[in-house]
Design an enzyme around this catalytic site. Structure first.
Site, PDB file in Angstrom:
ATOM      1  N   ASP A  12     -12.758  -0.002  -3.366  1.00  0.00           N
ATOM      2  CA  ASP A  12     -11.343   0.365  -3.505  1.00  0.00           C
ATOM      3  C   ASP A  12     -10.652  -0.349  -4.671  1.00  0.00           C
ATOM      4  O   ASP A  12      -9.439  -0.521  -4.668  1.00  0.00           O
ATOM      5  CB  ASP A  12     -10.577   0.075  -2.197  1.00  0.00           C
ATOM      6  CG  ASP A  12      -9.285   0.905  -2.113  1.00  0.00           C
ATOM      7  OD1 ASP A  12      -9.287   2.019  -2.682  1.00  0.00           O
ATOM      8  OD2 ASP A  12      -8.304   0.433  -1.519  1.00  0.00           O
ATOM      9  N   LYS A  15     -13.031   2.210  -9.230  1.00  0.00           N
ATOM     10  CA  LYS A  15     -14.126   2.568 -10.142  1.00  0.00           C
ATOM     11  C   LYS A  15     -14.189   4.077 -10.359  1.00  0.00           C
ATOM     12  O   LYS A  15     -14.253   4.563 -11.489  1.00  0.00           O
ATOM     13  CB  LYS A  15     -15.468   2.058  -9.562  1.00  0.00           C
ATOM     14  CG  LYS A  15     -15.566   0.551  -9.471  1.00  0.00           C
ATOM     15  CD  LYS A  15     -16.939   0.095  -9.010  1.00  0.00           C
ATOM     16  CE  LYS A  15     -17.218   0.506  -7.571  1.00  0.00           C
ATOM     17  NZ  LYS A  15     -16.273  -0.109  -6.605  1.00  0.00           N
ATOM     18  N   THR A  16     -14.221   4.826  -9.260  1.00  0.00           N
ATOM     19  CA  THR A  16     -14.354   6.286  -9.363  1.00  0.00           C
ATOM     20  C   THR A  16     -13.138   6.913 -10.038  1.00  0.00           C
ATOM     21  O   THR A  16     -13.270   7.837 -10.865  1.00  0.00           O
ATOM     22  CB  THR A  16     -14.569   6.887  -7.964  1.00  0.00           C
ATOM     23  OG1 THR A  16     -15.713   6.285  -7.359  1.00  0.00           O
ATOM     24  CG2 THR A  16     -14.786   8.396  -8.047  1.00  0.00           C
TER      25      THR A  16
END
Length: 657
Positions: A12, A15-16
């Site tokens: 959380d 990164k994505t």
């Protein structure tokens, strides 16, 4: 140059979201990932760089439960983007992910300080200083820190520009030219069939190539290849690749297997490694401790065995043997990660020294020498690749590489290795390996004993075989000094057990060429060996010879002669054999010996008989020699056995006609 960027960081921390801001691709593809808002499996994206090349990006999960997936994703990356959220700062998986990247040999990267829109300037400054302190002493100590916000886009362009520049400036990685694509995903695609994805960490693959999933060596073929969503004819090292494989179902393939060309990788259940226990590890690695072993995309249960200690304390480095539950395939220089079972965390990592290790036993008198040779391997590798430019630098590099290969061959002992295994054991490309072997061969430091199979052995191991052969010869001569020579089988008994026939022959041929062995009829002997009779044996020899020479065409029974001389059959046996080998006597049958000249006279009379006769029987031979039947039958059978005559019924015919 094809390179892959990997993400790292706590769950959380964005990164994505940052990858999506950089590329426009959402790496969370699973329904559960979208529902829960966390990354579980590896995600993949790409972005076009200014030069037209596509940069691959591997997005890894940050949750502690999915660290094994993170390791699988990080295994093939060239540089890392460590993502730290500005509102939380450094967290447990931030530390563990950075340690894993270091253990995997990643040496380049930068930090993305995300969620800057959620903090004020003072907090951001404080967190940045904290991050700098955290990075001190790591490979990212001097790396830039980029404040970014995926939500607002602040800092994303500057970060993207830096990524492109860093990708262009990365030094070329030394890679063996063995094609390896560790499997990180396997799925079925409508219209295509089974597809696997992974980073090509070395070598290259082309459409139509025959391939194997290692282990266990399941055969397949590359039906098609895709790189970043586009169909291509080939994929080089350093690129993400989707390979459409032929003849296999999804259930036939597992993450962790390695797609390779046939006969280029070799499974083993033991590896030898240079292992380092992390300074942050809560406890030492103890002898025979069971651990989670990570290599490429594979996780395997294993045990750690030390040779010079009972435990490896935090911060210490030592040689270790890793014993696997499953078969593994690797190449010298591969980086690996060890994670403890309880608590489940990364505790160590290391460099693979031998994926096909020599047999190490504590009672082996040569154990310390083998361990010393293993200690040299990483040093030789660094010397081989870090020499200065120019003619002198190239020569030093070639010398270091040759020394490295020589050390590997020394570890292989009398087993030696073919060039395919030497590529795995050295990590050298084919051309570099061949050049090093040629240099060693020119100096006589290595021998190619099978040119067709390209099989090599080091000089020390070859000379040890030669010495064992000569010692066996000396042993045989000592046991039977009156025997001029021995058969090849007798001479090779013992020391040649398990060796290929071509290698045995090469040892014998070399010993003959160097004058250590000599031919003796159809046998072999030590070159310096000469038959010498003791005084009593010399006297016995003369008495036996006189007894038979004086008997003419009707020699005495050997048993009667020995009784008359007062000599046992055992004492006379070597002397009789020597007389036969010299040709002074000829054994017609057990207990019956002819003086050589007398037998020659008989054979000449038989030859003249056949000049005017087609057949010879007992009566005819009696007419020639005037001997009793006991001699005649024995002589006829002797001539049959020596292929002088051939028996047809009760008659003999002359083979010489």
């Amino acid at each position: 140059m094809a390179v892959v960027l990997g993400t790292a960081g706590h769950i959380d921390h964005g990164k994505t979201s940052l990858v999506r801001a950089l590329t426009g691709i959402n790496c969370d593809r699973l329904e559960e990932e979208k529902r829960r808002g966390i990354t579980i499996e590896l995600g993949f994206a790409w972005v076009d760089m200014p030069g037209g090349e596509r940069l691959g990006i591997v997005d890894v999960p940050g949750h502690e439960r999915f660290v094994k997936n993170m390791v699988a994703g990080a295994a093939g990356v060239d540089f890392v983007m460590l993502v730290i959220a500005a509102d939380e700062g450094v967290m447990p998986q931030t530390r563990e992910h950075l340690e894993i990247c270091s253990l995997l040999g990643i040496r380049n990267g930068f930090v993305a300080l995300t969620k800057t829109d959620m903090v004020d300037a003072d907090w951001l400054e404080m967190v940045t200083e904290d991050v700098r302190g955290f990075l001190a002493g790591t490979f990212l100590e001097d790396a830039p820190v980029f404040p970014v916000s995926s939500a607002t886009g602040d800092g994303v362009d500057a970060l993207r520009t830096h990524i492109f520049q860093l990708a262009a400036d990365l030094p070329a990685r030394r890679r063996v030219d063995i094609f390896r694509q560790p499997v990180d995903r396997v799925f079925s695609m409508k219209g295509y069939g089974t597809v696997i994805t992974g980073t090509v960490i070395s070598g290259s693959v082309k459409v139509g190539d025959d391939l194997r999933f290692m282990p266990p060596g399941t055969p397949t073929r590359a039906r098609g290849l895709q790189r970043h969503g586009k169909s291509v004819d080939d994929v080089p090292a350093g690129q993400r690749c989707a390979t459409n494989v032929q003849g296999l179902e999804v259930g036939d393939i597992e993450r962790g297997q390695v797609l390779a060309h046939p006969d280029e990788l070799f499974p083993a259940r033991r590896w030898l490694m240079r292992l380092t226990c992390l300074s942050s590890s809560p406890r030492a690695l103890r002898q025979r401790v069971e651990i989670h072993f990570h290599h490429g995309t594979k996780e395997c249960a294993a045990r750690v065995v030390f040779w010079d200690r009972d435990k490896l304390a935090p911060g210490e480095t030592a040689l270790a043997e890793i014993r696997f539950k499953d078969e593994m395939v690797g190449v010298f220089g591969d980086h690996c990660v060890l994670r403890a079972y309880s608590p489940l965390r990364t505790v160590a990592g290391g460099l693979l020294l031998s994926p096909l290790p020599p047999d190490l036993r504590r009672k082996d008198p040569d154990l310390q020498n083998k361990l010393t040779l293993l200690e040299k391997l990483p040093v030789l590798d660094r010397e081989a690749e870090s020499t200065p430019a120019g003619k002198a630098g190239a020569k030093a590099r070639d010398e270091a590489r040759a020394a490295f290969i020589d050390t590997v061959l020394a570890l292989r002992g009398t087993t030696g290795a073919d060039e395919a295994r030497l590529r795995v054991l050295t990590g050298f490309p084919r051309a570099v390996l061949e050049s090093g072997l040629q240099l060693l061969s020119t100096r006589g430091a290595a021998f190619c004993w099978d040119k067709e199979g390209r099989l090599w052995i080091g000089r020390q191991a070859f000379e040890s075989l030669q010495q064992a052969c000569l010692e066996r010869g000396a042993e045989l001569h000592h046991k039977d000094p009156l025997k001029p020579g021995f058969t090849r089988g007798a001479l090779c008994s013992g020391w040649s057990k398990g060796l290929p026939q071509r290698l045995i022959q090469r040892v014998l041929d070399t010993a003959l060429k160097q004058g250590h062995l000599a031919l003796e009829g159809e046998g072999l002997r030590l070159a310096e060996h000469k038959v010498s009779l003791a005084a009593d044996q010399a006297g016995l020899r003369q008495k036996l010879l006189d007894a038979h020479a004086g008997a003419g065409l009707a020699p005495p029974n050997a048993k009667d002669v020995l009784e008359e001389l007062g000599v046992s059959a055992k004492e006379a046996a070597p002397v009789l054999r020597l007389l036969c080998e010299e040709g002074a006597l000829v054994k017609i049958k057990d207990g019956l010996y002819y003086h050589g000249p007398a037998l020659n006279d008989i054979m000449e009379r038989v030859r003249r008989w056949f000049e005017t006769n087609d057949n010879l029987d007992v009566g005819g031979l009696k007419e020639i020699l005037g001997l009793s039947r006991k001699y005649l039958i024995a002589l006829l059978e002797y001539m049959d056995n020596e292929r002088i005559t051939v028996r047809v019924g009760d008659q003999r015919r002359y083979r010489g006609r």
